[in-house]
Design a protein around this motif. Structure first.
Motif, PDB file in Angstrom:
ATOM      1  N   SER A  85       0.826  -1.212   0.000  1.00 44.21           N
ATOM      2  CA  SER A  85       0.000   0.000   0.000  1.00 44.21           C
ATOM      3  C   SER A  85       0.866   1.270   0.000  1.00 44.21           C
ATOM      4  CB  SER A  85      -0.930  -0.018   1.221  1.00 44.21           C
ATOM      5  OG  SER A  85      -0.169   0.019   2.423  1.00 44.21           O
ATOM      6  N   GLN A  86       1.984   1.198   0.777  1.00 44.83           N
ATOM      7  CA  GLN A  86       2.891   2.338   0.773  1.00 44.83           C
ATOM      8  C   GLN A  86       3.486   2.570  -0.611  1.00 44.83           C
ATOM      9  OE1 GLN A  86       5.788   1.612   3.799  1.00 44.83           O
ATOM     10  NE2 GLN A  86       4.366   1.887   5.517  1.00 44.83           N
ATOM     11  N   ARG A  87       3.911   1.467  -1.274  1.00 45.90           N
ATOM     12  CA  ARG A  87       4.471   1.599  -2.623  1.00 45.90           C
ATOM     13  C   ARG A  87       3.423   2.106  -3.609  1.00 45.90           C
ATOM     14  NH1 ARG A  87       8.407  -3.656  -3.650  1.00 45.90           N
ATOM     15  NH2 ARG A  87       9.922  -3.156  -2.003  1.00 45.90           N
ATOM     16  N   GLU A  88       2.250   1.644  -3.433  1.00 45.95           N
ATOM     17  CA  GLU A  88       1.171   2.096  -4.325  1.00 45.95           C
ATOM     18  C   GLU A  88       0.924   3.591  -4.152  1.00 45.95           C
ATOM     19  OE1 GLU A  88      -3.482   0.924  -5.367  1.00 45.95           O
ATOM     20  OE2 GLU A  88      -2.422  -0.013  -3.695  1.00 45.95           O
ATOM     21  N   LYS A  92       1.533   6.552  -6.856  1.00 44.87           N
ATOM     22  CA  LYS A  92       0.490   7.534  -7.200  1.00 44.87           C
ATOM     23  C   LYS A  92       1.048   8.962  -7.101  1.00 44.87           C
ATOM     24  CE  LYS A  92      -3.557   4.771  -5.837  1.00 44.87           C
ATOM     25  NZ  LYS A  92      -4.691   4.662  -4.886  1.00 44.87           N
ATOM     26  N   ASP A  93       1.867   9.227  -6.017  1.00 50.36           N
ATOM     27  CA  ASP A  93       2.467  10.568  -5.876  1.00 50.36           C
ATOM     28  C   ASP A  93       3.414  10.876  -7.036  1.00 50.36           C
ATOM     29  OD1 ASP A  93       1.073  10.806  -3.524  1.00 50.36           O
ATOM     30  OD2 ASP A  93       2.778  10.207  -2.254  1.00 50.36           O
ATOM     31  N   LYS A  94       4.234   9.884  -7.391  1.00 48.37           N
ATOM     32  CA  LYS A  94       5.152  10.090  -8.513  1.00 48.37           C
ATOM     33  C   LYS A  94       4.412  10.315  -9.815  1.00 48.37           C
ATOM     34  CE  LYS A  94       9.134   7.579  -6.651  1.00 48.37           C
ATOM     35  NZ  LYS A  94      10.049   6.435  -6.827  1.00 48.37           N
ATOM     36  N   GLU A  95       3.332   9.606  -9.956  1.00 48.42           N
ATOM     37  CA  GLU A  95       2.530   9.779 -11.186  1.00 48.42           C
ATOM     38  C   GLU A  95       1.957  11.188 -11.256  1.00 48.42           C
ATOM     39  OE1 GLU A  95      -1.181   7.555 -13.516  1.00 48.42           O
ATOM     40  OE2 GLU A  95      -0.579   6.928 -11.519  1.00 48.42           O
ATOM     41  N   LYS A  96       1.476  11.684 -10.097  1.00 52.23           N
ATOM     42  CA  LYS A  96       0.960  13.059 -10.075  1.00 52.23           C
ATOM     43  C   LYS A  96       2.082  14.061 -10.398  1.00 52.23           C
ATOM     44  CE  LYS A  96      -2.711  12.277  -6.664  1.00 52.23           C
ATOM     45  NZ  LYS A  96      -3.190  12.617  -5.301  1.00 52.23           N
ATOM     46  N   HIS A  97       3.272  13.838  -9.787  1.00 54.51           N
ATOM     47  CA  HIS A  97       4.405  14.744 -10.046  1.00 54.51           C
ATOM     48  C   HIS A  97       4.815  14.700 -11.514  1.00 54.51           C
ATOM     49  CE1 HIS A  97       7.966  17.035  -9.155  1.00 54.51           C
ATOM     50  NE2 HIS A  97       8.727  16.101  -9.765  1.00 54.51           N
ATOM     51  N   LEU A  98       4.849  13.483 -12.067  1.00 53.09           N
ATOM     52  CA  LEU A  98       5.214  13.333 -13.481  1.00 53.09           C
ATOM     53  C   LEU A  98       4.210  14.039 -14.378  1.00 53.09           C
ATOM     54  CD1 LEU A  98       7.115  12.045 -15.511  1.00 53.09           C
ATOM     55  CD2 LEU A  98       5.718   9.994 -15.455  1.00 53.09           C
ATOM     56  N   GLN A  99       2.934  13.908 -14.043  1.00 51.94           N
ATOM     57  CA  GLN A  99       1.921  14.599 -14.846  1.00 51.94           C
ATOM     58  C   GLN A  99       2.108  16.111 -14.771  1.00 51.94           C
ATOM     59  OE1 GLN A  99      -1.793  13.153 -13.332  1.00 51.94           O
ATOM     60  NE2 GLN A  99      -1.668  11.157 -14.411  1.00 51.94           N
TER      61      GLN A  99
END
Length: 520
Positions: A85-88, A92-99
């Protein structure tokens, strides 16, 4: 495994029962059978009870182990779920930052595209203006080339060479100043050696002139010397290569010529002719030839006496003869032989103080100006010509290098080379050693002070130490420390480029701030 043990126990019990039955049958068959059956049943019941108890214990133990393993597995699963869950969440945070970064990059790309389009438009305008500017520049260069009668490449090359030369000159000047300053601060022992050497060496200085005076007992002899229609004096001048001046000077004839040997030949010849009384062209030629031979023998004798006096052995006879010729040469009014002997003694003394080869140093000191007395004229400087003469007559490599390098015309490769240069400067710098007219000396001193006073902020300027040092006093209110350093550098550069002077001139700029108050 527990069930197998139970079965084995039952089998054993049955076997025992069979044995018992057989035993009973062998005795009291019925009784034994009954007893055996009773024992067998009791054994079988006991075995069944023990088996049941054992089975229950094993089942309980297995159940406890299962419950423990299940709890451990559930704990491991929970941990894995937590990590996942932590990795997930991190993904998700990295995906938001990448976007967000992609969005920014897209905005930047849009801005760059607009800037690029604007730059392309500007470059098109610049290209047009550049072509026009190049045409104008080419036309301007052609006009300049036509006016100057030199191409742009040649002018550029000359400018580059000029800048290189100026930079090289300034760089060498800075290096020389730094080295001089370092020597003044660091070489106390060298100063001590030099002072001791100068104090231990005493030399006489005589001023040589370009004229010799031949004294007469009576002015009546002048007519005999001149001869009929001046034939005697013309013959004497032709034979000796000097100019004989017979004027109104009472009881004296002036012999003029730049070569002291020729003047000495003429003087001795005149002395013999006057004493003999027979003065005519044939006699003049005979006497001049005899006198010249006598002078040559005297030159060789002077050279031999000099090398013996200095303790120099193995010198080539031709070099010995040239050493003798030094007696009849002068440099700035300083007798060349006296100067060379003094430099030889200075070099020997200084080499002894420094633990160097005394014989080589003395030899180099004596021969350093040998290039000033050649038999034939040469386009080389006297230092390089002297080096060639020393090499020709088999002198040591260190001596040749010292002779050629004492005016910095070639690189110094041996330790005695700077020694000879320093001793040459010491000998020439002695008070009264060399001649300079008082008028030229005063003019040079005044010119130095005038140049210094031309700078803004300079209050006073004093030329000291016979013009070898210039002290400049500037106003502390108008000139800063940095400006004082700039004045010192610019002034030394201007003196070097615009004035002629012997040796070197030390420029010292003094900036002093005084605060004065009175207590009443």
């Amino acid at each position: 495994m527990d069930i197998i043990a139970l079965i084995i126990g039952l089998a054993i019990g049955i076997a025992v029962g069979v044995v018992v039955v057989r035993v009973l049958l062998s005795g009291n068959h019925k009784k034994k059978i009954a007893e055996a059956e009773t024992q067998a049943r009791s054994i079988l019941e006991k075995a069944e009870r023990e088996g049941e108890n054992l089975k229950k214990d094993k089942l309980l133990e297995a159940k406890e182990k299962f419950i423990q393993k299940k709890a451990d597995f559930e704990e491991y699963v929970n941990k894995r779920k937590s990590k996942l869950s932590q990795r997930e969440q991190s993904l998700k945070d990295k995906e938001k930052h990448l976007q967000s970064a992609q969005s920014k990059v897209k905005n930047k790309e849009d801005e760059l595209a607009s800037i690029k389009e604007s730059l392309n438009q500007q470059l098109e305008l610049v290209g047009i203006k550049k072509s026009e500017l190049e045409k104008q520049q080419d036309e301007h260069v052609r006009k300049l080339e036509k006016i100057a009668r030199i191409t742009a490449d040649e002018a550029r090359s000359e400018l580059i060479e000029s800048l290189k030369e100026e930079a090289r000159t300034r760089g060498m000047q800075h290096i020389k100043e730094i080295m001089d300053e370092a020597k003044l601060k660091a070489n106390k022992e060298a100063k001590k050696i030099i002072i001791q050497t100068i104090q231990r060496t005493a030399a006489e200085h005589t001023i040589e002139n370009t004229v010799s005076v031949f004294n007469l007992d009576s002015d009546d002899v002048k007519g005999q010397i001149i001869g009929r229609e001046g034939r005697n004096i013309r013959a004497l001048e032709a034979a000796t290569g000097v100019e004989i001046i017979v004027d109104d000077t009472p009881e004296a004839i002036i012999i003029s010529g730049y070569d002291p040997v020729r003047r000495e030949v003429a003087r001795l010849s005149l002395q013999k002719l006057v004493a003999d009384g027979r003065i005519h062209p044939a006699r003049i030629e005979e006497i001049v030839n005899k006198t010249r031979k006598q002078i040559n023998e005297q030159i060789m004798e002077i050279g031999e006496r000099t090398v013996i006096e200095l303790g120099i052995n193995g010198l080539h006879p031709e070099l010995v003869r040239m050493v003798g010729r030094m007696r009849f040469r002068s440099s700035y009014g300083q007798n060349l032989l006296q100067h060379s002997k003094e430099v030889a003694n200075l070099c020997a003394t200084m080499a002894a103080e420094l633990g160097l080869n005394v014989k080589l140093a003395k030899r180099a000191g004596l021969l350093h100006d040998i290039g000033k007395v050649p038999d034939e004229e040469s386009e080389l400087s006297h230092a390089l010509l002297g080096m060639k003469l020393c090499e020709k007559h088999g002198e040591h490599e260190a001596v040749c290098n010292a002779v050629g390098a004492h005016h910095d015309e070639i690189e110094m490769k041996f330790i005695i080379s700077p020694l000879v240069q320093a001793c040459d400067a010491i000998s020439g710098a002695r008070p009264g050693a060399r001649r300079e007219t008082m008028e030229r000396y005063l003019e040079r001193i005044k010119e130095l002070e005038t140049v210094a006073l031309s700078y803004d902020g300079v209050e006073k300027a004093y030329a000291m130490q016979a013009g070898r040092e210039l002290r400049v006093i500037v106003s502390a209110d108008t000139v800063s420390d940095e400006a004082a350093e700039a004045i010192s550098f610019n002034l030394s550069d201007k003196i070097q480029n615009e004035m002629q002077y012997p040796g070197q001139i030390r420029v010292t700029v003094i900036r002093e701030k005084r605060a004065i108050s009175f207590a009443k």
